[in-house]
Design a protein around this motif. Structure first.
Motif, mmCIF file in Angstrom:
data_model
loop_
_atom_site.group_PDB
_atom_site.id
_atom_site.type_symbol
_atom_site.label_atom_id
_atom_site.label_comp_id
_atom_site.label_asym_id
_atom_site.label_seq_id
_atom_site.Cartn_x
_atom_site.Cartn_y
_atom_site.Cartn_z
ATOM 1 N N PHE A 1 7.684 10.939 -88.131
ATOM 2 C CA PHE A 1 7.682 12.366 -88.363
ATOM 3 C C PHE A 1 7.571 12.394 -89.890
ATOM 4 N N SER A 2 7.988 11.354 -90.636
ATOM 5 C CA SER A 2 7.763 10.954 -92.060
ATOM 6 C C SER A 2 6.222 11.191 -92.478
ATOM 7 N N ARG A 3 5.453 11.124 -91.405
ATOM 8 C CA ARG A 3 3.826 10.930 -91.832
ATOM 9 C C ARG A 3 3.295 12.592 -91.075
ATOM 10 N N ILE A 4 4.110 13.267 -90.539
ATOM 11 C CA ILE A 4 3.550 14.604 -90.078
ATOM 12 C C ILE A 4 3.942 15.532 -90.811
ATOM 13 N N ARG A 5 2.966 16.223 -91.120
ATOM 14 C CA ARG A 5 3.329 17.652 -91.820
ATOM 15 C C ARG A 5 3.081 18.844 -91.223
ATOM 16 N N GLN A 6 2.472 18.905 -89.952
ATOM 17 C CA GLN A 6 2.476 20.116 -89.407
ATOM 18 C C GLN A 6 2.447 19.554 -87.942
ATOM 19 N N MET A 7 2.806 20.517 -86.660
ATOM 20 C CA MET A 7 2.966 20.361 -85.199
ATOM 21 C C MET A 7 2.283 21.618 -84.587
ATOM 22 N N ASP A 8 1.519 21.254 -83.680
ATOM 23 C CA ASP A 8 1.016 22.305 -82.971
ATOM 24 C C ASP A 8 1.738 22.314 -81.432
ATOM 25 N N ILE A 9 1.580 23.353 -80.718
ATOM 26 C CA ILE A 9 2.333 23.486 -79.344
ATOM 27 C C ILE A 9 2.285 22.120 -78.523
ATOM 28 N N GLY A 10 0.961 21.526 -78.380
ATOM 29 C CA GLY A 10 0.942 20.324 -77.719
ATOM 30 C C GLY A 10 1.709 19.213 -78.332
ATOM 31 N N LEU A 11 1.696 18.824 -79.737
ATOM 32 C CA LEU A 11 2.481 17.849 -80.285
ATOM 33 C C LEU A 11 4.068 18.165 -79.977
ATOM 34 N N GLN A 12 4.507 19.500 -79.809
ATOM 35 C CA GLN A 12 5.723 19.668 -79.836
ATOM 36 C C GLN A 12 6.252 19.384 -78.324
ATOM 37 N N TRP A 13 5.459 19.722 -77.377
ATOM 38 C CA TRP A 13 5.681 19.116 -75.852
ATOM 39 C C TRP A 13 5.711 17.559 -75.712
ATOM 40 N N ALA A 14 4.600 17.092 -76.674
ATOM 41 C CA ALA A 14 4.756 15.454 -76.371
ATOM 42 C C ALA A 14 6.339 14.873 -77.042
ATOM 43 N N ASN A 15 6.525 15.687 -78.078
ATOM 44 C CA ASN A 15 7.852 14.991 -78.834
ATOM 45 C C ASN A 15 8.858 15.503 -77.706
ATOM 46 N N LEU A 16 8.704 16.512 -76.977
ATOM 47 C CA LEU A 16 9.889 16.646 -75.924
ATOM 48 C C LEU A 16 9.832 15.696 -74.850
ATOM 49 N N GLY A 17 8.757 15.286 -74.520
ATOM 50 C CA GLY A 17 8.221 14.216 -73.504
ATOM 51 C C GLY A 17 9.035 12.912 -74.106
ATOM 52 N N ILE A 18 9.039 12.439 -75.164
ATOM 53 C CA ILE A 18 9.714 11.447 -75.867
ATOM 54 C C ILE A 18 11.292 11.636 -75.468
ATOM 55 N N LEU A 19 11.733 12.559 -76.075
ATOM 56 C CA LEU A 19 13.066 12.965 -75.829
ATOM 57 C C LEU A 19 13.737 13.076 -74.781
ATOM 58 N N ALA A 20 12.790 13.636 -73.588
ATOM 59 C CA ALA A 20 13.382 13.709 -72.238
ATOM 60 C C ALA A 20 13.519 12.381 -71.676
ATOM 61 N N THR A 21 12.357 11.471 -71.772
ATOM 62 C CA THR A 21 12.546 10.104 -71.205
ATOM 63 C C THR A 21 13.606 9.228 -72.057
ATOM 64 N N LEU A 22 13.916 9.496 -73.453
ATOM 65 C CA LEU A 22 15.019 8.656 -73.909
ATOM 66 C C LEU A 22 16.151 9.166 -73.562
ATOM 67 N N ALA A 23 16.474 10.369 -73.177
ATOM 68 C CA ALA A 23 17.472 10.861 -72.577
ATOM 69 C C ALA A 23 18.020 10.198 -71.238
ATOM 70 N N LEU A 24 16.992 9.620 -70.575
ATOM 71 C CA LEU A 24 17.311 8.817 -69.287
ATOM 72 C C LEU A 24 17.971 7.653 -69.469
ATOM 73 N N LEU A 25 17.873 6.995 -70.742
ATOM 74 C CA LEU A 25 18.547 5.634 -71.119
ATOM 75 C C LEU A 25 20.008 5.361 -70.389
ATOM 76 N N PRO A 26 20.698 6.261 -70.681
ATOM 77 C CA PRO A 26 22.254 5.928 -70.319
ATOM 78 C C PRO A 26 22.361 5.812 -68.747
ATOM 79 N N TRP A 27 21.455 6.207 -67.942
ATOM 80 C CA TRP A 27 21.262 6.186 -66.586
ATOM 81 C C TRP A 27 21.093 4.518 -66.105
ATOM 82 N N PRO A 28 19.920 4.127 -66.321
ATOM 83 C CA PRO A 28 19.839 2.759 -66.184
ATOM 84 C C PRO A 28 20.765 1.823 -66.701
ATOM 85 N N THR A 29 21.300 2.146 -67.915
ATOM 86 C CA THR A 29 22.349 1.158 -68.525
ATOM 87 C C THR A 29 23.470 1.249 -67.661
ATOM 88 N N ALA A 30 23.897 2.549 -67.140
ATOM 89 C CA ALA A 30 25.202 2.440 -66.180
ATOM 90 C C ALA A 30 24.977 1.924 -64.859
#
Length: 171
Positions: free
Chosen positions: A70-99
């Motif tokens: 994000f230090s290199r990104i100046r602007q986002m379109d809706i596709g990049l926003q959804w892609a970012n949400l995909g990253i956040l959704a998958t990293l939010a799963l991490l506590p489950w396999p850890t447990a």
């Protein structure tokens, strides 16, 4: 194409990562021990500490990579926003396999431990895939004929840097 700045996406990403790290800490519980056995009980929980440390370091690397991207990104379109949400959704799963790893390590069952590690690896692979989607979309936006590029350093080698960045995330 409507584009927006990245400040809200960055703040939301930081918040999600902070919550996920907090969820990891919830696995750190005091052992049930008889009086005088606390030290042995704490030392006996070493798999829990190892799982926490590994996942915390993994999340720290994700946060650093997210911040760097994000230090290199100046602007986002809706596709990049959804892609970012995909990253956040998958990293939010991490506590489950850890447990799951923590719980199976307590049983000592090798077959279950292998399944738990495979589950962790699957979540890691999903996370890698989400970064690939993110950088693939970013590479499509980095078209010199599209007007003002969304990246601060977009141009020759811009997508190559993204490819190297994603390779480092996956391996």
């Amino acid at each position: 194409m409507t584009r927006s700045d990245t400040s809200r996406a960055e703040a939301f990403g930081d918040a999600v990562i902070a919550i996920v790290i907090t969820l990891l800490v919830l696995e750190l519980t005091p052992p049930e021990t008889a009086p005088g056995e606390l030290l042995a009980g704490l030392l006996g929980q070493w798999p829990t500490y190892l799982a926490y440390a590994a996942s915390y370091i993994y999340l720290a690397v994700i946060w650093l990579n997210h911040k760097s991207a994000f230090s290199r990104i100046r602007q986002m379109d809706i596709g990049l926003q959804w892609a970012n949400l995909g990253i956040l959704a998958t990293l939010a799963l991490l506590p489950w396999p850890t447990a799951v790893i923590v719980d199976t390590a307590k049983t000592g069952n090798l077959a279950d431990e292998r399944v738990a590690v495979a589950l962790y690896a699957i979540v890691g692979a999903l996370l890698c895939l989400s970064w690939l989607v993110f950088f693939s979309h970013l590479a499509r936006l980095c078209d010199p004929d599209a007007g003002q590029p969304p990246l601060r350093h977009c141009g020759r080698g811009g997508t190559q840097a993204s490819d190297h960045h994603c390779s480092a995330l996956c391996f």
